[in-house]
Design an enzyme around this catalytic site. Structure first.
Site, PDB file in Angstrom:
ATOM      1  CG  HIS A   1      -1.980   0.616   1.464  1.00 54.37           C
ATOM      2  ND1 HIS A   1      -1.110   1.842   2.280  1.00 54.37           N
ATOM      3  CD2 HIS A   1      -2.588   1.814   0.674  1.00 54.37           C
ATOM      4  CE1 HIS A   1      -2.148   2.796   2.961  1.00 54.37           C
ATOM      5  NE2 HIS A   1      -3.044   3.306   1.883  1.00 54.37           N
TER       6      HIS A   1
ATOM      7  CD  GLU B   1      -2.582   2.444  -3.069  1.00 51.41           C
ATOM      8  OE1 GLU B   1      -3.338   4.126  -3.414  1.00 51.41           O
ATOM      9  OE2 GLU B   1      -3.156   1.873  -2.608  1.00 51.41           O
TER      10      GLU B   1
END
Lengths: 449, 439
Positions: A71, A74
């Site tokens: 994440h 990301e």
């Protein structure tokens, strides 16, 4: 009412054949020479499209000790590349009237833009650029780490239900990474650095580990030409690791936990059971579990709702949930939110009695018929939302299912029998592979009240 | 058939206006009910949006939450069907009916298949015209509402919302939670449900949008069948709200690691000639995306939050300009300070030429993307009717955005943004922030 239902039964075949026909017409799939999969879902009613790239890499693929790095990466993919400045990708999308974002799950990370249909080339140029050319700075890493910690504050630490779910998952999985939260454990997030992010990037962000999904006003020919030009030239990673995670051993002990938090507004009981997922060429068990969740606790006329809300009036809400699109073992979940005055102990007992009674009673045929009819109708409604079809393909292919699996799924659901559902129920409702939890308020508060 | 012409510009920051065009037909039923229709026969279903102006603001005095609870009961028993029989029929049709109430309206959003349209419309009619409000259903749904209120009482965002609204709107309905309080909801009776139903559902406040597989000739009789039995008049609308916001900060102590802040000041009406200048201004300041000034300063440069946004809130009886942010307790003071600085900077300087162009490109380019399905188009058409916009508005809307000049935005920024009256409600354990006392 009887006449109405008979009429509907007669019409069922029409719905089914239309929907299957429409779905097959709308979807085209192919693979680029470097191994990148491509899915195109056409809808030419409005000159708009959605462009997505899915990576078969999520939080469950992270190295031990680096929870949250999928994440974190990301977030960092919105920073500079060799040719784009910090934030320029999003600014460019916005300046073209589009919106963009990304999301991370256990099994995948996906990036997307919604734009006017004539902007596809620009989107591909930028998305292909950040697949291999990301170039973030130590300052980016430090600032964005603060942002993900605030995201964890907002999504998890400010929300007792989210904190409770973390504990349930951690107890459910004895050996698999699904027991670690996608956003990460705070102490590991605080230690994430540039090497962690780049390590994950250089392992997984390659065309042979990615799926391009374009939906909307576009033809497969256009997509193929542009995809060859922008994604097709990126070399595959020959050393892409095989996607093998440590698996669950046989689960042989029922687990129980109590999560106490003064911020709990409404107490409840839930239980998760370890459950099989959809597998390539083998989706029948998952299909039965999908329908079990609907029959048992899916809607206003489901078994649990009838018994616990209407007949016994012991629940404000009750339900059953199952998500079969997963690479490894998933869960089947049940929940009961008791009416005031009913203790969590009594609520749990009522839920258990209802589950036991269901195993005796079996499936209500009329209910199953309604559910199957709604599933057929959903294929019609779905044609009004091709981005939804696109997400369904993206998620399924990311967990290793094939295009054939996705297209066979509606028929497999329709073929599930009452016996299949009861067999699935007997298999999955196994207390030895379950976690029962109470979300409640602190003891001291109860004493003072 | 939907036709939307999006921007044809290829180069970045080119200035050709984006165009959106939807072919809307006005249909007046034999019984005199007006609807806007977009025909879309390629998929065999339709979306129907029916909205009644007034919504929860029509609650009678001391009956706060009555309209909300009444709305929750519409699908819990109607005509000859009890709650369970109604649910079974709805599922058997594979239709979906959503009933949603807000400060300004009660909205019914339905979608149903062409093959059983008549049955679906009849079921929908029963829920709107002939709800039974059985005591058993009333008590059950009341408990669901009370459960929600208990959760809200522990939710920092809801706590902030309640405190802000009370501060901003006082005794006007906007000043209190439209779902009511534990006490007011507990006291509601079946008679109150019948009164609330009579107050809300009437032809003098009705707006309809339909999109999908249906012709104008079919839609007219459908409207009469569905809505023909409505009374002509409902309860009077509440008057305008006085906006009572004064500058300063209100801290609501709550034990949580991250503070939530809701901030706002007086805003601008949607029919104001300067509304589009304000819309473009807000795009620059904080309307979503990663590019806004607030997102850049608070998140991208300083990592103080996951998200910070500002939004114009032009409601029927009051217009405000609001925003929100969440930061750790030891960092929220800095976030608030940065936001205050940005508010003052924009008020004094307006925006730059580049910012204006980027914002206009976004606002015009994003417009066609909203028309992405039958349901969304039906909702947009009802919104247009409620604002009194002409039926050809969609084709002209982006021209109004294009017409906004740098001078307009600078002038509107000076007039609209009022840093001295910007009030922050902060829920949490914020370090370095205290409640200020209004003079």
């Amino acid at each position: 009412m009887l006449r109405l239902r008979a009429a509907l039964a007669g019409l069922a075949l029409t719905v089914s054949s239309f929907a299957v026909h429409a779905a097959q017409e709308a979807v085209t799939t192919f693979t680029l020479d470097n191994g990148m999969q491509v899915v195109v879902v056409e809808d030419h009613r409005a000159p708009v499209l959605q462009h997505m790239v899915w990576y078969k890499a999520g939080s469950a693929d992270e190295p031990v000790g680096s929870s949250g790095v999928a994440h974190f990466l990301e977030h960092l993919l919105f920073k500079a590349t060799d040719t784009l400045a910090d934030g320029e990708l999003s600014a460019t999308v916005a300046a073209n009237g589009g919106t963009d974002n990304a999301f991370t799950s256990y099994d995948y990370t996906a990036y997307f833009q919604r734009v006017a249909a004539d902007r596809l080339e620009l989107m591909m140029r930028m998305e292909a650029d950040r697949m291999r050319n990301i170039n973030f700075t130590p300052q980016n890493v430090a600032t964005e780490r603060d942002v993900i910690l605030e995201e964890r504050n907002q999504r998890t630490d400010s929300n007792p239900r989210a904190l409770y779910s973390e504990q349930i998952n951690a107890a459910q999985y004895l050996n698999h990474r699904y027991g670690v939260p996608i956003i990460g454990w705070r102490h590991e997030m605080e230690a994430l650095d540039m090497d962690d992010a780049l390590g994950f990037y250089d392992t997984y962000y390659y065309p042979n580990n990615a799926i391009l999904v374009v939906s909307g006003d576009v033809t497969p020919e256009e997509v193929r030409e542009l995809a060859d030009k922008y994604y097709g030239v990126i070399p595959a990673n020959p050393d892409l690791p095989e996607r093998v995670r440590s698996q669950e051993p046989p689960q042989t002990a029922e687990r129980r936990l109590i999560y106490r938090d003064a911020r709990v507004g409404q107490e409840y009981v839930s239980r998760s059971y370890l459950a099989p997922e959809r597998d390539p060429g083998d989706q029948e068990a998952a299909a039965a579990l999908t329908l079990l969740a609907e029959v048992l606790g899916g809607g206003q006329t489901s078994y649990m709702t009838e018994k616990l809300q209407f007949e016994q009036q012991k629940a404000v809400f009750s339900g059953a949930f199952y998500r079969g699109t997963s690479l490894d073992d998933t869960t089947f979940d049940v929940v009961i939110v008791p009416v005031p005055g009913l203790s969590l102990e009594e609520a749990e007992a009522a839920m258990d009695e209802t589950l036991a009674q269901f195993l005796d009673d079996g499936v209500d045929s009329a209910l199953l018929e309604r559910i199957k009819y709604q599933l057929r109708a959903s294929q019609i409604y779905e044609r009004d939302n091709v981005d939804g079809i696109a997400r369904r393909y993206g998620a399924a292919l990311s967990v290793g299912l094939t295009v054939e699996d996705v297209q066979a799924w509606p028929d497999i659901l329709q073929a599930v029998t009452e016996e299949d559902i009861m067999e699935a129920a007997r298999m999955v409702l196994n207390r030895n592979a379950s976690v029962t939890g109470w979300l409640t308020r602190p003891l001291s508060e109860e004493v003072t009240q | 058939m939907i036709r939307i012409f999006a921007a044809l510009t290829i180069a970045l920051f080119a200035t050709l206006p984006a165009r959106a065009e939807v072919d809307i037909t006005e249909v007046v039923s034999p019984g005199g009910i007006t609807a806007w229709l977009v025909q879309e026969p390629s998929i065999p279903f339709m979306a129907l949006e029916v909205r009644f102006r007034g919504g929860a603001s029509l609650d009678a005095p001391d009956k706060r939450g009555a309209v909300n609870l009444m709305t929750g009961l519409l699908e819990e028993g109607a005509a000859d069907l009890d709650a369970r029989a109604f649910a079974r029929e709805l599922e058997a049709l594979a239709a979906s009916f959503d009933y949603d109430v807000s400060d300004d309206s009660l909205a019914v959003s339905a979608r149903f298949l062409t093959e059983n349209r008549d049955e679906a419309v009849e079921l929908l009619r029963k829920s709107i015209i002939e709800p039974t409000f059985e005591q058993e259903a009333l008590d059950r749904v009341r408990e669901q509402v009370l459960t929600g209120l208990r959760s809200d009482a522990q939710d920092p965002n809801e706590i902030a919302r309640a405190a802000f609204n009370k501060m901003a709107y006082g005794d006007h309905p906007y000043g209190s939670n439209y779902r009511g309080t534990t006490d007011s909801v507990t006291a509601l009776t079946r008679e109150d449900m019948i009164d609330a139903h009579r107050a809300v559902f009437a032809k003098d406040r009705l707006y309809v949008g339909a999109v999908g597989d249906i012709t104008p000739e079919e839609l007219g009789p459908l409207l009469d069948e569905l809505l023909g039995a409505l009374p002509d008049e409902g309860a009077p609308q509440p008057g305008p709200a006085d906006i009572l916001i004064e500058g300063g900060t209100t801290v609501v102590p709550f034990d949580t690691p991250q503070s939530v802040a809701l901030f706002g000041q007086a805003g601008i009406e949607q029919d104001d000639p300067d509304f589009f200048a304000a819309r473009v201004l807000n795009q620059v300041i904080g309307a979503g995306g990663f590019e806004s000034r607030l997102m850049t300063e608070v998140r991208e440069k300083r990592g103080l939050t996951y998200g910070v946004y500002s939004f114009l809130v032009p409601q029927d009886h009051a217009a405000t300009y609001q925003g929100q942010v969440a930061s750790a307790n030891d960092r929220i003071a800095e976030a608030v300070s940065v936001i205050r600085d940005e508010w003052a900077r924009a008020a004094a300087e307006g925006v730059t030429e580049d910012e204006l162009e980027a914002a206009k490109l976004y606002v015009t380019g994003a417009y066609p993307l909203r028309f992405d399905g039958n349901g969304p188009i039906a909702r947009i058409m009802v919104g247009m009717q409620m604002l009194g916009l002409p039926i050809d508005y969609i084709a002209t809307r982006n021209d109004k955005v294009e017409a906004v000049t740098l001078e307009d935005v600078k002038r509107v920024a000076g007039e609209l943004l009022d840093p001295d009256s910007l009030h922050f409600v902060v829920v949490g354990q914020p370090e370095g922030l205290e409640t200020t006392v209004a003079n």
